[in-house]
Design an enzyme around this catalytic site. Sequence first.
Site, PDB file in Angstrom:
ATOM      1  N   GLY A 166       4.583   1.089   8.822  1.00  0.00           N
ATOM      2  CA  GLY A 166       4.169   2.320   8.084  1.00  0.00           C
ATOM      3  C   GLY A 166       2.915   3.072   8.977  1.00  0.00           C
ATOM      4  O   GLY A 166       2.323   2.993   8.317  1.00  0.00           O
TER       5      GLY A 166
ATOM      6  N   ILE B 135       5.843  -9.712   4.682  1.00  0.00           N
ATOM      7  CA  ILE B 135       5.410 -10.482   5.924  1.00  0.00           C
ATOM      8  C   ILE B 135       3.570 -11.431   4.960  1.00  0.00           C
ATOM      9  O   ILE B 135       2.789 -10.872   4.691  1.00  0.00           O
ATOM     10  CB  ILE B 135       4.576 -10.516   6.874  1.00  0.00           C
ATOM     11  CG1 ILE B 135       5.972  -9.711   6.767  1.00  0.00           C
ATOM     12  CG2 ILE B 135       4.473 -11.592   7.370  1.00  0.00           C
ATOM     13  CD1 ILE B 135       6.089  -9.990   8.738  1.00  0.00           C
TER      14      ILE B 135
ATOM     15  N   CYS C  14      -8.410  -8.401   6.314  1.00  0.00           N
ATOM     16  CA  CYS C  14      -7.419  -9.089   5.460  1.00  0.00           C
ATOM     17  C   CYS C  14      -8.374 -10.853   5.138  1.00  0.00           C
ATOM     18  O   CYS C  14      -8.195 -11.014   4.045  1.00  0.00           O
ATOM     19  CB  CYS C  14      -5.941  -9.362   5.764  1.00  0.00           C
ATOM     20  SG  CYS C  14      -5.273  -9.934   7.244  1.00  0.00           S
TER      21      CYS C  14
ATOM     22  N   CYS D 299      -2.058 -10.026  15.106  1.00  0.00           N
ATOM     23  CA  CYS D 299      -1.294  -9.792  13.936  1.00  0.00           C
ATOM     24  C   CYS D 299      -0.280  -9.329  14.457  1.00  0.00           C
ATOM     25  O   CYS D 299       1.132  -9.512  14.483  1.00  0.00           O
ATOM     26  CB  CYS D 299      -2.324  -9.717  13.384  1.00  0.00           C
ATOM     27  SG  CYS D 299      -1.133 -10.315  11.592  1.00  0.00           S
TER      28      CYS D 299
ATOM     29  N   GLY E 118       0.688  -1.178   0.212  1.00  0.00           N
ATOM     30  CA  GLY E 118       0.305   0.017  -0.214  1.00  0.00           C
ATOM     31  C   GLY E 118       0.812   0.841  -0.116  1.00  0.00           C
ATOM     32  O   GLY E 118       1.686   1.215   0.066  1.00  0.00           O
ATOM     33  N   VAL E 119      -0.129   2.150   0.597  1.00  0.00           N
ATOM     34  CA  VAL E 119       0.726   3.765  -0.285  1.00  0.00           C
ATOM     35  C   VAL E 119       1.368   4.093   1.193  1.00  0.00           C
ATOM     36  O   VAL E 119       2.621   4.157   1.371  1.00  0.00           O
ATOM     37  CB  VAL E 119      -0.265   4.822  -0.656  1.00  0.00           C
ATOM     38  CG1 VAL E 119      -1.219   4.831   0.896  1.00  0.00           C
ATOM     39  CG2 VAL E 119       0.513   6.000  -0.307  1.00  0.00           C
TER      40      VAL E 119
ATOM     41  N   SER F 211       3.274   2.358   3.374  1.00  0.00           N
ATOM     42  CA  SER F 211       4.568   2.056   3.687  1.00  0.00           C
ATOM     43  C   SER F 211       5.605   1.974   2.812  1.00  0.00           C
ATOM     44  O   SER F 211       6.798   2.564   2.949  1.00  0.00           O
ATOM     45  CB  SER F 211       4.090   0.070   3.620  1.00  0.00           C
ATOM     46  OG  SER F 211       4.096  -0.505   2.399  1.00  0.00           O
TER      47      SER F 211
END
Length: 352
Positions: free
Chosen positions: A121, A35, A193, A97, A13-14, A16
Site C-alpha cells: 500500500g 508480517i 513502530c 525494514c 491500516g486503510v 493496504s
Amino acid sequence: MTSGHALLGISGGVDSAVAACLLVDKGLQVTGLNIRILDNAQDNLTLEPSPIVISDDPAYSIPVYTLNLSASFRDTVIANFREEYLAGRTPNPCTLCNKEIKWKGLLLSARMLGADIVATGHYARSICTENGPELHKGIDPSKDQSYFLWMLSREELDQTLFPLGELTKPEVRELARRFSVRAAAKKESQEICFIPHNDYRAFLSSSLPGLEKQVCNGEIIDARGKVAGHHKGYPFYTIGQRRGLGISSSEPLYVNRIEPERNRIHVGGKDSLARDTLTAHSMNWSGIPAPREPFRSLARIRYRDTETPCRVIPLDRNRVEVVFDTPKQAVTAGQAVVFFRDDTVLGGGIIV
C-alpha cells in the site's frame, strides 16, 4: 496486470486494505500477508491464518496469513538502530525494514503460496520501461513514499505492484468508505513502530541498560572550541537539534557535529549546519546502471526535504560524493540521500 495471483502486505491500516480491494476489482486473486515483527518470539516461517478482515463487503473477502519475522526484525532493524545511534549517526529504520523484512517476507511467502506478484500500500509507482522497471514517485506529493523504497532492486520492483501510486490520500479515504473497509476511519501513525511515543531516547535507555550512566556529562563544544556546558549523552542528540541542550546563548544553537569516541557534541549558529558536499556509501541504483562518470541529479537528504540540484561523482561502485548547487541544512550521517530525475528514483545511499 489484470489476472494472476497477488500477495499483498496487510498492515491493518486503510492504505493496504484499499490496495487489496483495488486488486480484487482488477480481477486478480488476492491473498493478504501480515508480517509480525514485534513479538517476543523467534521467526516462524510457517504461514498461519490471520483473523484480519479488511472489508465488511463479501466481495472483498480475501484470505490473510501471518508470517512471523520478529527475530529477524530484532537482529537487523532494531540492532542497526542501536548501533547507528551509538556510532553518532541517525538511522532511518523504515528503509532498512522495507528491504530486509517486508520485501523478503513478501517474496518468500509468494513462493510458498505460488503467487505471481507481490503488492503493498505504498504511495509509489513501478513503471515498466524498455530498460526494465523503474521506481517513480506517487502522484500525491504529500504522501509520496518513494524515498523510503530506494533500497529495492530492479528484480524486486519487477515483482511488485503499487495499487495506490496513482491516487491521492483523500481518494483512498473515499474508496475505503465505498469498499466498506473496516479501517476506513483509522488514523495514521507517524511513529516508528517499535519506538513507544516516538521517544527514541527512552527506547535506547531502556534497551541498553547502563547507557545513560556511561555517556552522561559529556562536553558541549561551542564554535570557539570552548566547553559551553555538559550534555546527557551523545546518542541522545542528532544533527540540527536545538532543544534540550541546556545551555544559554545570545543566539539559537544547534548540534552540528557528534564525536562518539569522545562523548562530545559540537554546537553553533544555524549557519554552521550548512554543507554543500556529502559522501554516501552502500549505493543502490535502481533507475540507472551504476554510474562511472559524474552526472547531474536532484537529491533529498531526508523524507520531507526539498529536492536540490547537485552533481553526483562516483568514487567507486559503492560510494559517491555529492556536490550541491546550494548548501543543504543539517546533513546527517546515517540518513539516506536519494537521487531523482523528474519523478524517477535513480538510486540512493547512506550518508557518511
